[in-house]
Design a protein around this motif. Sequence first.
Motif, PDB file in Angstrom:
ATOM      1  N   LYS A  90      14.224 -52.076  17.901  1.00  0.00           N
ATOM      2  CA  LYS A  90      14.343 -52.269  19.276  1.00  0.00           C
ATOM      3  C   LYS A  90      15.954 -51.832  19.732  1.00  0.00           C
ATOM      4  O   LYS A  90      16.002 -51.170  20.861  1.00  0.00           O
ATOM      5  N   THR A  91      16.812 -52.409  19.122  1.00  0.00           N
ATOM      6  CA  THR A  91      18.111 -52.001  19.403  1.00  0.00           C
ATOM      7  C   THR A  91      18.285 -50.540  19.084  1.00  0.00           C
ATOM      8  O   THR A  91      19.031 -49.849  19.939  1.00  0.00           O
ATOM      9  N   GLY A  92      17.758 -49.895  18.160  1.00  0.00           N
ATOM     10  CA  GLY A  92      17.854 -48.375  18.040  1.00  0.00           C
ATOM     11  C   GLY A  92      17.307 -47.756  18.995  1.00  0.00           C
ATOM     12  O   GLY A  92      17.887 -46.694  19.642  1.00  0.00           O
ATOM     13  N   TRP A 145      33.536 -42.421  24.114  1.00  0.00           N
ATOM     14  CA  TRP A 145      32.364 -43.392  24.385  1.00  0.00           C
ATOM     15  C   TRP A 145      31.238 -42.536  23.886  1.00  0.00           C
ATOM     16  O   TRP A 145      30.148 -43.631  23.265  1.00  0.00           O
ATOM     17  N   TYR A 146      31.075 -41.353  23.927  1.00  0.00           N
ATOM     18  CA  TYR A 146      29.754 -40.822  23.518  1.00  0.00           C
ATOM     19  C   TYR A 146      29.827 -40.750  21.998  1.00  0.00           C
ATOM     20  O   TYR A 146      28.767 -40.873  21.357  1.00  0.00           O
ATOM     21  N   ILE A 147      30.920 -40.530  21.293  1.00  0.00           N
ATOM     22  CA  ILE A 147      30.919 -40.639  19.819  1.00  0.00           C
ATOM     23  C   ILE A 147      30.856 -42.003  19.254  1.00  0.00           C
ATOM     24  O   ILE A 147      30.150 -42.164  18.367  1.00  0.00           O
ATOM     25  N   THR A 148      31.222 -42.875  20.020  1.00  0.00           N
ATOM     26  CA  THR A 148      30.990 -44.319  19.784  1.00  0.00           C
ATOM     27  C   THR A 148      29.300 -44.370  19.884  1.00  0.00           C
ATOM     28  O   THR A 148      28.826 -45.408  19.057  1.00  0.00           O
ATOM     29  N   LEU A 149      28.930 -44.340  21.045  1.00  0.00           N
ATOM     30  CA  LEU A 149      27.339 -44.344  21.030  1.00  0.00           C
ATOM     31  C   LEU A 149      26.652 -43.506  19.927  1.00  0.00           C
ATOM     32  O   LEU A 149      25.714 -44.329  19.233  1.00  0.00           O
ATOM     33  N   LEU A 150      27.040 -42.602  19.609  1.00  0.00           N
ATOM     34  CA  LEU A 150      26.455 -41.798  18.221  1.00  0.00           C
ATOM     35  C   LEU A 150      26.655 -42.485  17.063  1.00  0.00           C
ATOM     36  O   LEU A 150      25.779 -42.727  16.338  1.00  0.00           O
ATOM     37  N   SER A 151      28.045 -43.181  17.090  1.00  0.00           N
ATOM     38  CA  SER A 151      28.204 -43.927  15.644  1.00  0.00           C
ATOM     39  C   SER A 151      27.597 -45.128  15.493  1.00  0.00           C
ATOM     40  O   SER A 151      26.969 -45.457  14.431  1.00  0.00           O
ATOM     41  N   LEU A 152      27.097 -46.023  16.741  1.00  0.00           N
ATOM     42  CA  LEU A 152      26.455 -46.996  16.645  1.00  0.00           C
ATOM     43  C   LEU A 152      24.895 -46.843  16.381  1.00  0.00           C
ATOM     44  O   LEU A 152      24.530 -47.412  15.389  1.00  0.00           O
ATOM     45  N   LEU A 153      24.536 -45.558  17.054  1.00  0.00           N
ATOM     46  CA  LEU A 153      22.951 -45.259  16.720  1.00  0.00           C
ATOM     47  C   LEU A 153      22.932 -44.895  15.122  1.00  0.00           C
ATOM     48  O   LEU A 153      21.762 -45.331  14.606  1.00  0.00           O
ATOM     49  N   ALA A 154      23.861 -43.830  14.634  1.00  0.00           N
ATOM     50  CA  ALA A 154      23.728 -43.777  13.215  1.00  0.00           C
ATOM     51  C   ALA A 154      23.780 -44.973  12.251  1.00  0.00           C
ATOM     52  O   ALA A 154      23.212 -45.211  11.337  1.00  0.00           O
ATOM     53  N   PHE A 155      24.719 -45.956  12.779  1.00  0.00           N
ATOM     54  CA  PHE A 155      24.836 -47.274  11.833  1.00  0.00           C
ATOM     55  C   PHE A 155      23.587 -47.905  11.856  1.00  0.00           C
ATOM     56  O   PHE A 155      23.101 -48.514  11.009  1.00  0.00           O
ATOM     57  N   LEU A 160      20.441 -46.889  12.682  1.00  0.00           N
ATOM     58  CA  LEU A 160      19.385 -46.076  11.824  1.00  0.00           C
ATOM     59  C   LEU A 160      19.712 -46.171   9.976  1.00  0.00           C
ATOM     60  O   LEU A 160      18.759 -46.347   9.237  1.00  0.00           O
ATOM     61  N   ILE A 161      20.769 -45.870   9.730  1.00  0.00           N
ATOM     62  CA  ILE A 161      21.381 -46.363   8.456  1.00  0.00           C
ATOM     63  C   ILE A 161      20.719 -47.682   7.704  1.00  0.00           C
ATOM     64  O   ILE A 161      20.351 -47.967   6.871  1.00  0.00           O
ATOM     65  N   ALA A 162      20.967 -48.676   8.639  1.00  0.00           N
ATOM     66  CA  ALA A 162      20.749 -50.049   8.351  1.00  0.00           C
ATOM     67  C   ALA A 162      19.398 -50.260   8.208  1.00  0.00           C
ATOM     68  O   ALA A 162      18.719 -51.002   7.358  1.00  0.00           O
ATOM     69  N   CYS A 163      18.490 -49.638   9.043  1.00  0.00           N
ATOM     70  CA  CYS A 163      17.115 -49.698   9.151  1.00  0.00           C
ATOM     71  C   CYS A 163      16.603 -49.158   7.857  1.00  0.00           C
ATOM     72  O   CYS A 163      15.555 -49.456   7.312  1.00  0.00           O
ATOM     73  N   ASN A 164      17.129 -48.019   7.475  1.00  0.00           N
ATOM     74  CA  ASN A 164      16.768 -47.212   6.459  1.00  0.00           C
ATOM     75  C   ASN A 164      17.039 -48.087   4.933  1.00  0.00           C
ATOM     76  O   ASN A 164      16.256 -48.045   4.192  1.00  0.00           O
ATOM     77  N   ILE A 165      18.074 -48.619   4.977  1.00  0.00           N
ATOM     78  CA  ILE A 165      18.513 -49.411   3.916  1.00  0.00           C
ATOM     79  C   ILE A 165      17.456 -50.544   3.741  1.00  0.00           C
ATOM     80  O   ILE A 165      17.112 -50.940   2.541  1.00  0.00           O
ATOM     81  N   SER A 166      16.983 -51.286   4.672  1.00  0.00           N
ATOM     82  CA  SER A 166      16.246 -52.268   4.626  1.00  0.00           C
ATOM     83  C   SER A 166      14.831 -51.577   4.374  1.00  0.00           C
ATOM     84  O   SER A 166      13.946 -52.653   3.745  1.00  0.00           O
TER      85      SER A 166
END
Length: 432
Positions: A15-17, A57-67, A69-75
Amino acid sequence: MAKGRGWWDRFTSMKTGLYLLVAVSIASALGTLYPQGQVQTAWERFLQLGDIYHSWWYITLLSLLAFNLIACNISRIKPMIKSLFYYQQLLDAKQVMKFKLNHFLHLPGDLERVRNQVIGTLSGQGYQVWSETGEDSVKIGAQKGRFYTLGSFITHLSFVIILLGALFGGLFGYEGYINAAVGSTFSLNQIPGITKSRITNDFAIRADKFWLERYPNGTPSGYFSRLTIMEKDKVVQTATIAVNQPLEYRGVKFYQTSYGQLARIEVFTPNGSKSQQELLGEGDILVIPGTDYHLLLYRYDPAAGMYSNLKVKELKIIYALYKGDKLAGTGKVGINQLVPVDEQGNGFKFAGFIPTTGLQVKKDPGVPIVIFGSLSIVLGIGMIMLLKPRKIWAVLEKQDNSVSISLGGNSRRHSLEFEEEFRNLVVGIKEA
């Protein structure tokens, strides 16, 4: 600790993603609609609205989204490994008959022969089969399409790879635009829009030539530039570029985007010697040295300048001459006509046009990563579309002169198709 885990679970949820993905999409749309490279106010500079795709701020948004997705994939790793390598589960008859899709039947014969019939039928349908034989019963499990989970994982991981590629390009890439006069030489750090700190290997570019090709009716059919790359005053590469045919050197691409011209203005002293030569575009101002006057090149006449159908001697410029802040005069002058500026004999003349080539200069080191991620998405989606995850369980129990079979199964996708396959499987077991 519970609060920390709750916060972590919320941040790494799909949902956050989705919220982050919507935010990135809106920011990307803003970058398309908002004029890039035209920053004026302090807030625009702070928010980097003139270079949104490289903004903090755009790079921050991309970083948060990447983080996220990485966490979702780890789970997903542990369930995926379990489904790939620890899948040989067996059920009893009651569990099998609880499936929505089930069937109960009797077959004559001994337990071993019926077991071979069931396993042979399942194997013939492409199922991986495992079994466990007891004294008066046999438990059978079968599955196909188990790598479907891997396809889903690859698809999600591909989005992470694409985001990392976009981040890498945003952090270490750059983009600028220059309107270069033919014959001029410039370096990367002289191109407007390119941050010097991001240039790892600077080199010089010389605009050797520009030309138009036209249709028989006179309208332009294409425009071309010949560029030369130089390092330490040595020529290392020369190429002709056109629209959609860029020159690439050390990961930097030069795109042909536009063309134009600059008027060559020569300034003369009272004794008739040339003291200065400048190239001016429409709206440019030239200070006449040794005087209080400055020249404004208002526009070309005709507007197309050297790209009009007129002969060179018919081309003109319209100018305005100012003394301080006051207008001293206006006029229209043709090529090589000397215009006096003051009583002392200072003057200028329009000596002709110099063609210019509009170049978009871009480096995006994240492109190979994005391409790899895109190909991975195709692989993952292909696995999802082609593989059909299905599981079937059977329990064979020995009766007096027959064997009872409890058969059940489920499918994560294509349920109607699986129902048809299940019915055919029952018929195949009966007819085996």
